[in-house]
Design a protein around this motif. Structure first.
Motif, short mmCIF file in Angstrom:
data_model
loop_
_atom_site.label_atom_id
_atom_site.label_comp_id
_atom_site.label_asym_id
_atom_site.label_seq_id
_atom_site.Cartn_x
_atom_site.Cartn_y
_atom_site.Cartn_z
N MET A 76 -0.12 19.02 -5.55
CA MET A 76 -0.04 18.95 -4.08
C MET A 76 -0.50 17.59 -3.55
O MET A 76 0.10 17.05 -2.62
CB MET A 76 -0.86 20.07 -3.45
CG MET A 76 -0.31 21.45 -3.67
SD MET A 76 1.33 21.60 -2.95
CE MET A 76 2.30 21.90 -4.40
N LEU A 77 -1.56 17.04 -4.13
CA LEU A 77 -2.01 15.72 -3.73
C LEU A 77 -0.95 14.66 -4.05
O LEU A 77 -0.68 13.77 -3.24
CB LEU A 77 -3.33 15.37 -4.42
CG LEU A 77 -3.94 14.02 -4.08
CD1 LEU A 77 -4.25 13.93 -2.59
CD2 LEU A 77 -5.19 13.78 -4.90
N VAL A 79 0.84 -1.20 0.00
CA VAL A 79 0.00 0.00 0.00
C VAL A 79 0.87 1.26 0.00
O VAL A 79 0.59 2.22 -0.72
CB VAL A 79 -0.97 -0.01 1.20
CG1 VAL A 79 -1.64 1.33 1.39
CG2 VAL A 79 -2.01 -1.10 1.02
N LEU A 80 1.94 1.25 0.79
CA LEU A 80 2.84 2.41 0.81
C LEU A 80 3.52 2.60 -0.55
O LEU A 80 3.68 3.74 -1.01
CB LEU A 80 3.88 2.25 1.91
CG LEU A 80 3.33 2.33 3.34
CD1 LEU A 80 4.41 1.97 4.34
CD2 LEU A 80 2.75 3.70 3.63
N ASN A 81 3.90 1.51 -1.20
CA ASN A 81 4.47 1.62 -2.54
C ASN A 81 3.44 2.13 -3.54
O ASN A 81 3.78 2.91 -4.45
CB ASN A 81 5.02 0.27 -3.00
CG ASN A 81 6.26 -0.13 -2.26
OD1 ASN A 81 7.00 0.71 -1.77
ND2 ASN A 81 6.49 -1.42 -2.16
N LEU A 82 2.19 1.74 -3.37
CA LEU A 82 1.11 2.24 -4.22
C LEU A 82 0.94 3.74 -4.01
O LEU A 82 0.74 4.48 -4.98
CB LEU A 82 -0.18 1.50 -3.93
CG LEU A 82 -1.39 1.89 -4.76
CD1 LEU A 82 -1.16 1.54 -6.21
CD2 LEU A 82 -2.63 1.18 -4.23
N PHE A 83 1.01 4.21 -2.76
CA PHE A 83 0.93 5.65 -2.49
C PHE A 83 2.06 6.39 -3.20
O PHE A 83 1.85 7.45 -3.79
CB PHE A 83 1.00 5.93 -1.00
CG PHE A 83 -0.28 5.71 -0.25
CD1 PHE A 83 -1.43 5.28 -0.88
CD2 PHE A 83 -0.34 5.94 1.10
CE1 PHE A 83 -2.60 5.07 -0.19
CE2 PHE A 83 -1.51 5.76 1.81
CZ PHE A 83 -2.64 5.32 1.16
N MET A 84 3.28 5.85 -3.12
CA MET A 84 4.41 6.52 -3.76
C MET A 84 4.23 6.58 -5.27
O MET A 84 4.44 7.63 -5.88
CB MET A 84 5.72 5.82 -3.41
CG MET A 84 6.17 6.06 -1.99
SD MET A 84 7.81 5.44 -1.63
CE MET A 84 7.48 3.72 -1.42
N PHE A 85 3.81 5.48 -5.88
CA PHE A 85 3.59 5.50 -7.32
C PHE A 85 2.45 6.44 -7.68
O PHE A 85 2.54 7.20 -8.65
CB PHE A 85 3.29 4.10 -7.86
CG PHE A 85 2.95 4.13 -9.31
CD1 PHE A 85 3.93 4.27 -10.26
CD2 PHE A 85 1.63 4.07 -9.74
CE1 PHE A 85 3.61 4.35 -11.60
CE2 PHE A 85 1.29 4.14 -11.06
CZ PHE A 85 2.30 4.28 -12.01
N GLY A 86 1.37 6.39 -6.90
CA GLY A 86 0.25 7.29 -7.17
C GLY A 86 0.64 8.74 -7.06
O GLY A 86 0.18 9.58 -7.84
N GLY A 87 1.48 9.08 -6.10
CA GLY A 87 1.96 10.45 -5.96
C GLY A 87 2.77 10.90 -7.16
O GLY A 87 2.59 12.00 -7.68
N ARG A 123 0.74 13.79 -14.06
CA ARG A 123 -0.49 14.17 -14.73
C ARG A 123 -0.80 15.65 -14.57
O ARG A 123 -1.46 16.26 -15.41
CB ARG A 123 -1.67 13.35 -14.20
CG ARG A 123 -1.64 11.89 -14.59
CD ARG A 123 -1.90 11.71 -16.03
NE ARG A 123 -3.23 12.18 -16.32
CZ ARG A 123 -3.96 11.81 -17.34
NH1 ARG A 123 -3.49 10.93 -18.19
NH2 ARG A 123 -5.16 12.31 -17.54
N SER A 124 -0.33 16.25 -13.47
CA SER A 124 -0.58 17.68 -13.27
C SER A 124 0.14 18.52 -14.33
O SER A 124 -0.30 19.62 -14.63
CB SER A 124 -0.14 18.11 -11.87
OG SER A 124 1.27 18.15 -11.78
N ALA A 165 -4.41 21.80 -11.72
CA ALA A 165 -3.03 21.33 -11.84
C ALA A 165 -2.30 21.46 -10.50
O ALA A 165 -1.58 20.54 -10.09
CB ALA A 165 -2.29 22.12 -12.92
N ASN A 166 -2.50 22.57 -9.80
CA ASN A 166 -1.86 22.75 -8.50
C ASN A 166 -2.40 21.75 -7.47
O ASN A 166 -1.62 21.21 -6.67
CB ASN A 166 -2.06 24.18 -7.99
CG ASN A 166 -1.18 25.17 -8.71
OD1 ASN A 166 -0.16 24.80 -9.27
ND2 ASN A 166 -1.59 26.42 -8.71
N ASN A 167 -3.71 21.51 -7.48
CA ASN A 167 -4.28 20.53 -6.56
C ASN A 167 -3.74 19.13 -6.83
O ASN A 167 -3.43 18.39 -5.89
CB ASN A 167 -5.80 20.53 -6.66
CG ASN A 167 -6.42 21.74 -6.01
OD1 ASN A 167 -5.81 22.40 -5.17
ND2 ASN A 167 -7.64 22.06 -6.42
#
Length: 119
Positions: free
Chosen positions: A94-95, A64-72, A78-79, A89-91
């Protein structure tokens, strides 16, 4: 022969890498892997002390932590593709940075638990 899109192959590769880095092969290959570990004083722990083994829950948390890192990283990428809406784009950026930091901090915390806290 059926056509396979490159994006499907890329997503499958990302899912497989998240599975590998979370210890998925170890989870599959080990018989009777415990979900929790009993410490010497009788308490239960989700984290196995030492780097040689892991519990099932620990592997799932790592995935799950690796998924968070990839998602970030993916959201930050994508921004850069959003050109008409600066707020969106800023949101997204930041997310993405937040998810990346949560994943990194959680990974370092899990690693620190394994190597120092229970010894």
């Amino acid at each position: 022969m059926p056509q396979v899109s490159m994006s499907s192959v890329a997503w499958a590769a990302v899912a497989f890498m998240i599975f590998l880095t979370g210890g998925g092969i170890y989870i599959i290959a080990t018989e009777n892997i415990p979900a929790v570990f009993t410490l010497a004083d009788g308490r239960w722990s989700m984290v196995y002390p030492g780097a040689s083994e892991q519990t099932l829950n620990e592997g799932l948390v790592a995935m799950v932590l690796n998924l968070f890192m990839f998602g970030g990283i993916f959201l930050a990428y994508r921004s850069t593709k959003v050109v008409n809406d600066r707020g969106k784009a800023n949101n997204m950026l930041m997310l993405g940075a937040g998810l990346l930091l949560i994943g990194l901090a959680g990974g370092f915390y899990l690693y620190n638990l394994k190597l120092t806290v229970f010894r």
